[in-house]
Motif scaffolding. Sequence first.
Motif, PDB file in Angstrom:
ATOM      1  N   ALA A   1       0.799  -1.225   0.000  1.00 22.31           N
ATOM      2  CA  ALA A   1       0.000   0.000   0.000  1.00 22.31           C
ATOM      3  C   ALA A   1       0.829   1.271   0.000  1.00 22.31           C
ATOM      4  O   ALA A   1       0.266   2.364   0.024  1.00 22.31           O
ATOM      5  CB  ALA A   1      -0.923   0.002   1.224  1.00 22.31           C
ATOM      6  N   GLN A   2       2.161   1.153  -0.052  1.00 19.78           N
ATOM      7  CA  GLN A   2       2.980   2.341   0.178  1.00 19.78           C
ATOM      8  C   GLN A   2       4.073   2.591  -0.853  1.00 19.78           C
ATOM      9  O   GLN A   2       4.923   3.457  -0.651  1.00 19.78           O
ATOM     10  CB  GLN A   2       3.623   2.265   1.566  1.00 19.78           C
ATOM     11  N   GLY A   3       4.061   1.879  -1.984  1.00 21.17           N
ATOM     12  CA  GLY A   3       5.134   2.030  -2.951  1.00 21.17           C
ATOM     13  C   GLY A   3       4.678   2.445  -4.335  1.00 21.17           C
ATOM     14  O   GLY A   3       3.574   2.961  -4.533  1.00 21.17           O
ATOM     15  N   LEU A   4       5.530   2.195  -5.317  1.00 28.47           N
ATOM     16  CA  LEU A   4       5.262   2.622  -6.687  1.00 28.47           C
ATOM     17  C   LEU A   4       3.990   2.015  -7.262  1.00 28.47           C
ATOM     18  O   LEU A   4       3.261   2.679  -8.002  1.00 28.47           O
ATOM     19  CB  LEU A   4       6.456   2.266  -7.589  1.00 28.47           C
ATOM     20  N   GLY A   5       3.729   0.741  -6.955  1.00 29.83           N
ATOM     21  CA  GLY A   5       2.530   0.109  -7.478  1.00 29.83           C
ATOM     22  C   GLY A   5       1.262   0.775  -6.964  1.00 29.83           C
ATOM     23  O   GLY A   5       0.314   1.005  -7.720  1.00 29.83           O
ATOM     24  N   ALA A   6       1.262   1.116  -5.677  1.00 27.78           N
ATOM     25  CA  ALA A   6       0.109   1.800  -5.096  1.00 27.78           C
ATOM     26  C   ALA A   6      -0.055   3.186  -5.703  1.00 27.78           C
ATOM     27  O   ALA A   6      -1.175   3.608  -6.023  1.00 27.78           O
ATOM     28  CB  ALA A   6       0.276   1.906  -3.577  1.00 27.78           C
ATOM     29  N   LEU A   7       1.056   3.885  -5.888  1.00 31.96           N
ATOM     30  CA  LEU A   7       0.978   5.232  -6.462  1.00 31.96           C
ATOM     31  C   LEU A   7       0.517   5.172  -7.914  1.00 31.96           C
ATOM     32  O   LEU A   7      -0.239   6.047  -8.369  1.00 31.96           O
ATOM     33  CB  LEU A   7       2.332   5.927  -6.361  1.00 31.96           C
ATOM     34  N   GLU A   8       0.930   4.163  -8.647  1.00 26.75           N
ATOM     35  CA  GLU A   8       0.468   4.038 -10.027  1.00 26.75           C
ATOM     36  C   GLU A   8      -1.053   3.890 -10.062  1.00 26.75           C
ATOM     37  O   GLU A   8      -1.724   4.508 -10.906  1.00 26.75           O
ATOM     38  CB  GLU A   8       1.119   2.840 -10.713  1.00 26.75           C
ATOM     39  N   TYR A   9      -1.603   3.091  -9.143  1.00 26.80           N
ATOM     40  CA  TYR A   9      -3.069   2.945  -9.118  1.00 26.80           C
ATOM     41  C   TYR A   9      -3.735   4.270  -8.771  1.00 26.80           C
ATOM     42  O   TYR A   9      -4.749   4.640  -9.372  1.00 26.80           O
ATOM     43  CB  TYR A   9      -3.490   1.870  -8.116  1.00 26.80           C
ATOM     44  N   VAL A  10      -3.170   5.004  -7.823  1.00 28.75           N
ATOM     45  CA  VAL A  10      -3.735   6.298  -7.456  1.00 28.75           C
ATOM     46  C   VAL A  10      -3.762   7.236  -8.661  1.00 28.75           C
ATOM     47  O   VAL A  10      -4.757   7.920  -8.914  1.00 28.75           O
ATOM     48  CB  VAL A  10      -2.932   6.937  -6.302  1.00 28.75           C
ATOM     49  N   LEU A  11      -2.696   7.231  -9.439  1.00 25.58           N
ATOM     50  CA  LEU A  11      -2.574   8.162 -10.566  1.00 25.58           C
ATOM     51  C   LEU A  11      -3.292   7.697 -11.826  1.00 25.58           C
ATOM     52  O   LEU A  11      -3.708   8.534 -12.644  1.00 25.58           O
ATOM     53  CB  LEU A  11      -1.090   8.387 -10.892  1.00 25.58           C
TER      54      LEU A  11
END
Length: 376
Positions: free
Chosen positions: A154-164
């Motif tokens: 929930a705290q790395g690049l994969g999570a941020l990609e989903y957010v964006l």
Amino acid sequence: MRHRLPLLLGLGLAILSLPAMAEDVDEAMPPRAGLKLEAVPGVMQKAVDDFIRPGYLDLMEGTQSLAEAAHVLCDKPSEETLGDVQMTFDEVVQQWSTIEIVRVGPVIEGNRFERFLFFPDRKSTGLKQVQRIVATRDETATKAETLKGKSVAAQGLGALEYVLYGTGAEVLSSERNGFRCRYGAAIADNLKSIAAELHGEWEKPDGIQSAWNAPGPDNPLYRDGNEAATELLGILVHGVESIRDQRLRPFYAGIVKGEPDKGHPKLAIYWRSGNTMPALSANFTALQTLFNAADMQALLPDDRRSMVRAINHVLQAIVDDADQIDLPIDEAIEDEEQRVRLNRILQNTNDVLQRLNLDFGGAIGLGAGFSFADGD
């Protein structure tokens, strides 16, 4: 987008030799047949100074820019500020894809690697956690201090990609200080913190760089040059294996039982943001950069150095093919010309793995029964 790999390739490789250390290593343990033991300290130091430290510096600077852009987006949402965050995200993916091949040292302590990038996400366990945070508007995920206590997924690049880029991301360009944006900014802050830690650990003169630069009997990591050379080659071998097995084969396996693989594009890393092939290209460019920046050919007997040109040729061919695949990965799998390139990448990945593991490894004295997995 900034591409700083050419800067790494262009760095001067003139490093002070360490003859006294080499002599100590010689006394500690005789060299394996073929390994130029006296070259090991210089090669290790070049790997640190000309690849690893610049790589983590780039990552630290990139994540700082990402965090800044993310907070600006939350405060002043627009298509322009969202575009700035997405562009900076792409740059950080490139920077991480460059240095992530170094899966040793501080990055494997404290789950830093998984906290920065949780992949592969088997059974979409991590994705479901991210979606749950977004759906429930869990406020504890909007501060880096509390976010880092949650699942690594929930705290790395994969999570941020989903957010964006994931479902519902359109609100980012219009909703001021909305939950989704604040969650994304917390992820960016977390990435910035991890990158700063990694940079700091590798910059300590008496820390891990010292252990890399001076293998010897009193070294906590490498008792002799044999172990140090094996570790460095292991980074390349494991790097190629992990790219093949975790990045390539899950979404495209080539020919399976005589038939072309139909592909599984949603198993590809960064498929939402279109960074699958750019990241793959950065991975292989990084392997080639480390191989040459460290001057690993110096470890080889003079009569075995012809293999260096062949290794470089295959690595460059992989990068060239990856750079030519410019369609979204689901479309690339359906395109005949792009499938030819994907098949060739798979073939060349197997080829370069054999050249590094068997040819280079054999030339520096690693026998046919040696396994990088168990250190035999």
